[in-house]
Motif scaffolding. Structure first.
Motif, PDB file in Angstrom:
ATOM      1  N   LEU A  16       0.819  -1.212   0.000  1.00 45.35           N
ATOM      2  CA  LEU A  16       0.000   0.000   0.000  1.00 45.35           C
ATOM      3  C   LEU A  16       0.852   1.261   0.000  1.00 45.35           C
ATOM      4  O   LEU A  16       1.932   1.289   0.602  1.00 45.35           O
ATOM      5  N   THR A  17       0.352   2.297  -0.646  1.00 47.75           N
ATOM      6  CA  THR A  17       0.984   3.612  -0.552  1.00 47.75           C
ATOM      7  C   THR A  17       0.594   4.231   0.792  1.00 47.75           C
ATOM      8  O   THR A  17      -0.325   3.755   1.479  1.00 47.75           O
ATOM      9  N   ARG A  18       1.271   5.320   1.157  1.00 45.57           N
ATOM     10  CA  ARG A  18       0.955   5.965   2.436  1.00 45.57           C
ATOM     11  C   ARG A  18      -0.505   6.442   2.458  1.00 45.57           C
ATOM     12  O   ARG A  18      -1.202   6.291   3.463  1.00 45.57           O
ATOM     13  N   ARG A  19      -0.965   7.028   1.370  1.00 41.34           N
ATOM     14  CA  ARG A  19      -2.342   7.511   1.328  1.00 41.34           C
ATOM     15  C   ARG A  19      -3.324   6.344   1.439  1.00 41.34           C
ATOM     16  O   ARG A  19      -4.356   6.438   2.117  1.00 41.34           O
ATOM     17  N   GLU A  20      -3.016   5.231   0.789  1.00 40.23           N
ATOM     18  CA  GLU A  20      -3.881   4.061   0.884  1.00 40.23           C
ATOM     19  C   GLU A  20      -3.951   3.542   2.314  1.00 40.23           C
ATOM     20  O   GLU A  20      -5.007   3.086   2.765  1.00 40.23           O
ATOM     21  N   ARG A  21      -2.851   3.642   3.047  1.00 36.79           N
ATOM     22  CA  ARG A  21      -2.872   3.219   4.453  1.00 36.79           C
ATOM     23  C   ARG A  21      -3.767   4.124   5.279  1.00 36.79           C
ATOM     24  O   ARG A  21      -4.467   3.667   6.194  1.00 36.79           O
TER      25      ARG A  21
ATOM     26  N   ALA B 274     -15.801  -4.265   1.127  1.00 32.92           N
ATOM     27  CA  ALA B 274     -15.217  -3.548   2.255  1.00 32.92           C
ATOM     28  C   ALA B 274     -15.275  -4.359   3.542  1.00 32.92           C
ATOM     29  O   ALA B 274     -14.351  -4.299   4.371  1.00 32.92           O
ATOM     30  N   ALA B 275     -16.347  -5.126   3.733  1.00 31.52           N
ATOM     31  CA  ALA B 275     -16.477  -5.930   4.947  1.00 31.52           C
ATOM     32  C   ALA B 275     -15.374  -6.990   5.015  1.00 31.52           C
ATOM     33  O   ALA B 275     -14.764  -7.215   6.072  1.00 31.52           O
ATOM     34  N   GLN B 276     -15.102  -7.633   3.874  1.00 30.82           N
ATOM     35  CA  GLN B 276     -14.042  -8.634   3.834  1.00 30.82           C
ATOM     36  C   GLN B 276     -12.684  -7.981   4.075  1.00 30.82           C
ATOM     37  O   GLN B 276     -11.836  -8.528   4.783  1.00 30.82           O
ATOM     38  N   LEU B 277     -12.495  -6.782   3.514  1.00 34.25           N
ATOM     39  CA  LEU B 277     -11.244  -6.058   3.698  1.00 34.25           C
ATOM     40  C   LEU B 277     -11.012  -5.744   5.171  1.00 34.25           C
ATOM     41  O   LEU B 277      -9.908  -5.961   5.704  1.00 34.25           O
ATOM     42  N   ALA B 278     -12.050  -5.241   5.843  1.00 33.07           N
ATOM     43  CA  ALA B 278     -11.922  -4.902   7.253  1.00 33.07           C
ATOM     44  C   ALA B 278     -11.617  -6.143   8.075  1.00 33.07           C
ATOM     45  O   ALA B 278     -10.807  -6.099   9.021  1.00 33.07           O
ATOM     46  N   ALA B 279     -12.232  -7.275   7.714  1.00 35.08           N
ATOM     47  CA  ALA B 279     -11.986  -8.516   8.436  1.00 35.08           C
ATOM     48  C   ALA B 279     -10.544  -8.982   8.246  1.00 35.08           C
ATOM     49  O   ALA B 279      -9.899  -9.454   9.189  1.00 35.08           O
ATOM     50  N   MET B 280     -10.024  -8.817   7.028  1.00 32.46           N
ATOM     51  CA  MET B 280      -8.641  -9.216   6.755  1.00 32.46           C
ATOM     52  C   MET B 280      -7.655  -8.363   7.532  1.00 32.46           C
ATOM     53  O   MET B 280      -6.599  -8.837   7.941  1.00 32.46           O
ATOM     54  N   ALA B 281      -8.007  -7.083   7.724  1.00 31.86           N
ATOM     55  CA  ALA B 281      -7.107  -6.162   8.409  1.00 31.86           C
ATOM     56  C   ALA B 281      -7.249  -6.223   9.935  1.00 31.86           C
ATOM     57  O   ALA B 281      -6.427  -5.671  10.649  1.00 31.86           O
ATOM     58  N   ALA B 282      -8.287  -6.901  10.417  1.00 32.40           N
ATOM     59  CA  ALA B 282      -8.526  -6.971  11.858  1.00 32.40           C
ATOM     60  C   ALA B 282      -7.331  -7.601  12.573  1.00 32.40           C
ATOM     61  O   ALA B 282      -6.836  -8.670  12.191  1.00 32.40           O
ATOM     62  N   GLY B 283      -6.848  -6.914  13.584  1.00 34.74           N
ATOM     63  CA  GLY B 283      -5.700  -7.422  14.327  1.00 34.74           C
ATOM     64  C   GLY B 283      -4.381  -7.174  13.644  1.00 34.74           C
ATOM     65  O   GLY B 283      -3.331  -7.569  14.144  1.00 34.74           O
ATOM     66  N   GLN B 284      -4.414  -6.506  12.461  1.00 35.82           N
ATOM     67  CA  GLN B 284      -3.190  -6.184  11.733  1.00 35.82           C
ATOM     68  C   GLN B 284      -3.207  -4.683  11.442  1.00 35.82           C
ATOM     69  O   GLN B 284      -3.632  -4.259  10.376  1.00 35.82           O
ATOM     70  N   PRO B 285      -2.778  -3.843  12.363  1.00 34.71           N
ATOM     71  CA  PRO B 285      -2.803  -2.398  12.147  1.00 34.71           C
ATOM     72  C   PRO B 285      -2.062  -2.032  10.870  1.00 34.71           C
ATOM     73  O   PRO B 285      -1.012  -2.615  10.565  1.00 34.71           O
ATOM     74  N   PRO B 286      -2.570  -1.086  10.080  1.00 33.23           N
ATOM     75  CA  PRO B 286      -1.876  -0.661   8.849  1.00 33.23           C
ATOM     76  C   PRO B 286      -0.451  -0.249   9.156  1.00 33.23           C
ATOM     77  O   PRO B 286      -0.176   0.435  10.133  1.00 33.23           O
ATOM     78  N   LEU B 287       0.468  -0.669   8.328  1.00 34.40           N
ATOM     79  CA  LEU B 287       1.882  -0.376   8.541  1.00 34.40           C
ATOM     80  C   LEU B 287       2.159   1.111   8.390  1.00 34.40           C
ATOM     81  O   LEU B 287       1.592   1.768   7.538  1.00 34.40           O
ATOM     82  N   ASP B 288       3.065   1.652   9.190  1.00 37.91           N
ATOM     83  CA  ASP B 288       3.427   3.071   9.084  1.00 37.91           C
ATOM     84  C   ASP B 288       4.530   3.258   8.062  1.00 37.91           C
ATOM     85  O   ASP B 288       5.222   2.321   7.729  1.00 37.91           O
TER      86      ASP B 288
ATOM     87  N   HIS C  35      -8.817   4.941  -4.154  1.00 33.68           N
ATOM     88  CA  HIS C  35      -7.882   4.314  -3.227  1.00 33.68           C
ATOM     89  C   HIS C  35      -8.478   3.035  -2.636  1.00 33.68           C
ATOM     90  O   HIS C  35      -7.789   2.023  -2.485  1.00 33.68           O
ATOM     91  N   ARG C  36      -9.767   3.085  -2.306  1.00 36.97           N
ATOM     92  CA  ARG C  36     -10.438   1.916  -1.747  1.00 36.97           C
ATOM     93  C   ARG C  36     -10.373   0.736  -2.728  1.00 36.97           C
ATOM     94  O   ARG C  36     -10.094  -0.408  -2.332  1.00 36.97           O
ATOM     95  N   ALA C  37     -10.631   1.039  -4.011  1.00 39.66           N
ATOM     96  CA  ALA C  37     -10.592  -0.013  -5.027  1.00 39.66           C
ATOM     97  C   ALA C  37      -9.194  -0.599  -5.147  1.00 39.66           C
ATOM     98  O   ALA C  37      -9.018  -1.818  -5.272  1.00 39.66           O
TER      99      ALA C  37
END
Length: 203
Positions: free
Chosen positions: A142-147, A189-203, A176-178
């Protein structure tokens, strides 16, 4: 080096002249075009993992572009899809982007824009493949903006609110969402949020 098959771009359009034109444009930048005269032909010949991008006409007889996109999202949700549209189809194309399409390009084509967006889609497919099978591999692409947008999605915020908070347009957020969903291989989006759960976006 990227495997030759990952440089393949599938062109799905019922207009033979458009297919030939696009194939010539892609060949000029070193990409291989696989031409399909209909949605049925694409679905019949489709092979998982073969293509890096799909150029998909919205209006086709029998099976429309959005119907092909729905079919494809169930089988290879991370594959970037660029819709080819007439002016009257822009609303449909924007709706498709909310469902994970990479972008849309209006006819008549701006050749430079077409090349740039296809190259970006191919790089996305390559980056996702190179990211490996690790759970956070897609986040590293991901790019910074995408994060920043991803953080908003995880928090359950709507695109309009994310746009206001980041000082960008709602359409930019949708783009960006796409891109995020394509990199993650998420179909919504629901699947995306579930995949990211417990994995904070990288800085």
């Amino acid at each position: 080096m990227t495997a030759p098959s990952k440089q393949t771009v599938c062109i799905v359009d019922d207009d033979a002249q458009v297919r030939r034109f696009l194939a010539e444009v892609l060949a000029s930048v070193g990409l291989v075009a696989e031409q399909h005269a209909s949605g049925e032909d694409f679905m019949r010949r489709w092979q998982p993992g073969k293509a890096a991008c799909v150029l998909l006409d919205i209006r086709m007889p029998r099976i429309s572009g959005p119907e092909v996109h729905d079919w494809l999202r169930d089988r290879e949700p991370g594959l970037p899809v660029i819709f080819l549209t007439g002016h009257a189809d822009v609303t449909t194309a924007v709706r498709a982007m909310r469902l994970g399409a990479f972008d849309f390009i209006e006819k008549p084509f701006n050749v430079q824009q077409l090349i740039e967006r296809v190259n970006q889609a191919v790089r996305l497919a390559t980056d996702k493949s190179a990211a490996g099978s690790g759970n956070d591999g897609w986040q590293r692409a991901l790019t910074r903006r995408e994060r920043e947008v991803l953080r908003g999605i995880i928090d359950g915020k709507r695109s309009k609110l994310i746009a206001a908070e980041l000082g960008i347009s709602e359409r930019t957020v949708e783009s960006h969402r796409a891109s995020i969903m394509a990199k993650a291989g998420a179909s919504n989006a629901a699947q995306l949020a579930a995949m990211a759960a417990g994995q904070p976006p990288l800085d």
